[in-house]
Enzyme design. Structure first.
Site, PDB file in Angstrom:
ATOM      1  N   TYR A  82      54.396 -44.882  40.217  1.00  0.00           N
ATOM      2  CA  TYR A  82      54.001 -43.975  39.139  1.00  0.00           C
ATOM      3  C   TYR A  82      54.691 -42.613  39.367  1.00  0.00           C
ATOM      4  CZ  TYR A  82      51.072 -40.986  36.245  1.00  0.00           C
ATOM      5  OH  TYR A  82      50.632 -40.068  35.322  1.00  0.00           O
ATOM      6  N   LYS A  96      42.653 -47.467  34.641  1.00  0.00           N
ATOM      7  CA  LYS A  96      43.382 -48.611  34.098  1.00  0.00           C
ATOM      8  C   LYS A  96      42.483 -49.861  34.032  1.00  0.00           C
ATOM      9  CE  LYS A  96      46.750 -45.676  34.018  1.00  0.00           C
ATOM     10  NZ  LYS A  96      46.363 -44.596  34.862  1.00  0.00           N
TER      11      LYS A  96
HETATM   12  N1  LCS Z   1      48.849 -45.090  40.296  1.00  0.00           N
HETATM   13  C1  LCS Z   1      49.390 -45.814  39.300  1.00  0.00           C
HETATM   14  C2  LCS Z   1      50.046 -47.122  39.602  1.00  0.00           C
HETATM   15  C3  LCS Z   1      49.330 -45.344  38.000  1.00  0.00           C
HETATM   16  O1  LCS Z   1      49.869 -46.092  37.027  1.00  0.00           O
HETATM   17  C4  LCS Z   1      48.714 -44.090  37.746  1.00  0.00           C
HETATM   18  C5  LCS Z   1      48.643 -43.528  36.367  1.00  0.00           C
HETATM   19  C6  LCS Z   1      48.173 -43.374  38.816  1.00  0.00           C
HETATM   20  C7  LCS Z   1      48.254 -43.906  40.078  1.00  0.00           C
HETATM   21  C8  LCS Z   1      47.482 -42.057  38.609  1.00  0.00           C
HETATM   22  O2  LCS Z   1      46.254 -42.284  38.033  1.00  0.00           O
HETATM   23  P1  LCS Z   1      45.453 -41.237  37.086  1.00  0.00           P
HETATM   24  O3  LCS Z   1      45.378 -39.964  37.839  1.00  0.00           O
HETATM   25  O4  LCS Z   1      46.238 -41.104  35.840  1.00  0.00           O
HETATM   26  O5  LCS Z   1      44.138 -41.893  36.930  1.00  0.00           O
HETATM   27  N2  LCS Z   1      49.527 -44.137  35.474  1.00  0.00           N
HETATM   28  C9  LCS Z   1      49.761 -43.789  34.235  1.00  0.00           C
HETATM   29  C10 LCS Z   1      50.713 -44.411  33.423  1.00  0.00           C
HETATM   30  O6  LCS Z   1      51.501 -45.300  33.779  1.00  0.00           O
HETATM   31  N3  LCS Z   1      50.644 -43.912  32.228  1.00  0.00           N
HETATM   32  O7  LCS Z   1      49.737 -42.879  32.147  1.00  0.00           O
HETATM   33  C11 LCS Z   1      49.098 -42.741  33.446  1.00  0.00           C
END
Ligand code: LCS
Length: 394
Positions: A111, A208
């Site tokens: 990410y 997610k």
């Molecule tokens: N790890 C992964 C694999 C992610 O896809 C994301 C967010 C995060 C950590 C961070 O999480 P958050 O703080 O947003 O809860 N991924 C996103 C994406 O692919 N599109 O928008 C957010």
């Protein structure tokens, strides 16, 4: 009830062991920042660890603790630590495990912000990072230095859907005394449990699949053993990136249907991937369920299903991708993933826009890559939607 020997779907409903004194079937939201002590002596016992009574919500909260217990049980870890977002979980791990002079090796496709924060912020604290294609474990061996302390993997990776061999990677980590961290967001514990393959820490963006309804942002860290758990909990407390009780309540609710949602979404994803694979306007497609995916056999070995994330490129490059994204009607043009609704996005200009162009290309995040998070709608409707949008590409 002892839930240890129950099946996964039963655990989703019954794990956590919360029994409400009023008889509530659901875990109540303890919307309180602070908790009363019965006496000054009890307060002191709570603070010195002799009593496990609640003190203050940043340190621990009954609603959040139920969610933490459920996820720890599902991931086969010792304990879990809820965080306000997935990035809260990522930073708890970086802060907790790295110090000045240390080096971290990470998958090059992760990410975007998980990479950029290391390059832009942790570098200022004297922490060095290397990004390699971890789907070939030889690349990890080559990147190890005497100062390497952490191996950080995302598998399947965001957004390339590359898969790293968890067992091989954990053997390398053990031989070299590295802590292995796996971001398991794309699989959820329903499809993959990295601790069973030797990971020391697992993290999730709960935003997610685990919550699954695109109505909260949240994260969690799961530690394999007590020592790691204590270290990372104290890091989270000091960082102050705790979860909120209402957030935890919604995640507990969403989590109950994780298995049902993923079963349906991945069934849809397989049909969509098969449709796209032979579409004349598609140049390439990556979906672990297709035999053409380079790690299809590995996915069968280490995952219990292929998930619902697809990435693909169109023969007309980014212009064609834009036409597709501007013309789908059912799939929504939005970042995030893993919800009941289908979402489509363009990582190079959206989720991974802050990664340098050269690093994006090296990691396979090309300008033409389109990411599709398949939801639980009727698959015929989703395919018709894609068909009419693809027809618009000249
Ligand atoms: N790890 C992964 C694999 C992610 O896809 C994301 C967010 C995060 C950590 C961070 O999480 P958050 O703080 O947003 O809860 N991924 C996103 C994406 O692919 N599109 O928008 C957010």
């Amino acid at each position: 009830m002892d839930t240890k020997n129950l099946g996964f779907n039963s655990k989703l409903i019954h794990a956590g062991g919360y029994k409400d004194k009023q008889g509530s079937v659901n875990v109540p939201i303890f919307q309180s920042s602070t908790f009363q002590f019965e006496s000054a002596e009890e307060g002191a016992r709570c603070f010195n660890g002799e009593s496990d009574g609640y003190i203050y919500t940043r340190l621990g909260n009954p609603t959040i603790n139920v969610l933490e217990k459920i996820i720890a049980e599902l991931e086969k870890g010792y304990g879990a630590i809820g965080t306000g977002s997935g990035m809260g979980a990522v930073n708890t791990v970086y802060m907790g495990l790295l110090k000045k002079g240390d080096h971290i090796i990470s998958s090059d496709a992760v990410y975007g912000p998980s990479r950029v924060v290391l390059e832009e912020k942790y570098s200022e604290f004297g922490i060095e990072s290397s990004f390699v294609n971890t789907s070939n474990s030889e690349n990890i061996k080559k990147a190890i230095k005497p100062s390497t302390k952490v191996l950080y993997l995302e598998t399947p990776a965001n957004p390339t859907i590359e898969i790293s061999d968890l067992k091989k990677c954990s053997e390398i980590a053990k031989e070299n005394n590295l802590t292995m961290v796996v971001d398991n967001t794309f699989s959820s514990p329903y499809l993959q449990r990295p601790i069973e393959f030797g990971a020391d820490v697992v993290i999730h963006s709960l935003t997610k699949f685990i919550n699954g309804h695109a109505d909260i942002v949240g994260g969690i860290v799961v530690a394999k053993d007590e020592q790691m758990y204590k270290k990372l909990r104290s890091t989270m407390i000091n960082l102050g990136c705790n979860m909120d009780p209402h957030q935890a309540f919604l995640v507990i609710r969403g989590l109950k249907t994780l298995g049902l949602r993923i079963d349906r979404a991945q069934e849809n994803a397989m049909k969509i991937a098969e449709y796209l694979e032979w579409h004349p306007k598609i140049e390439w497609i990556k979906y672990p369920g297709l035999k053409s995916h380079p790690q299809h056999e590995l996915a069968k070995k280490q995952m219990n299903g292929f998930g619902s994330m697809i990435s693909f490129g169109l023969k007309g490059g980014f212009e064609a991708g834009k036409t597709l994204m501007n013309n789908v009607k059912m799939a929504m043009l939005a970042v995030s993933l893993g919800g009941v609704e289908s979402l489509i996005e363009h990582p190079a200009s959206m989720t991974h826009s802050k990664v340098s162009q050269a690093d994006k290309i090296k990691a396979g995040i090309t300008d033409g890559l389109v990411r599709y998070s398949v939801g639980i709608e009727d698959v015929d409707d989703l395919i018709s939607d894609l068909r009419q949008a693809l027809d618009k590409i000249k």
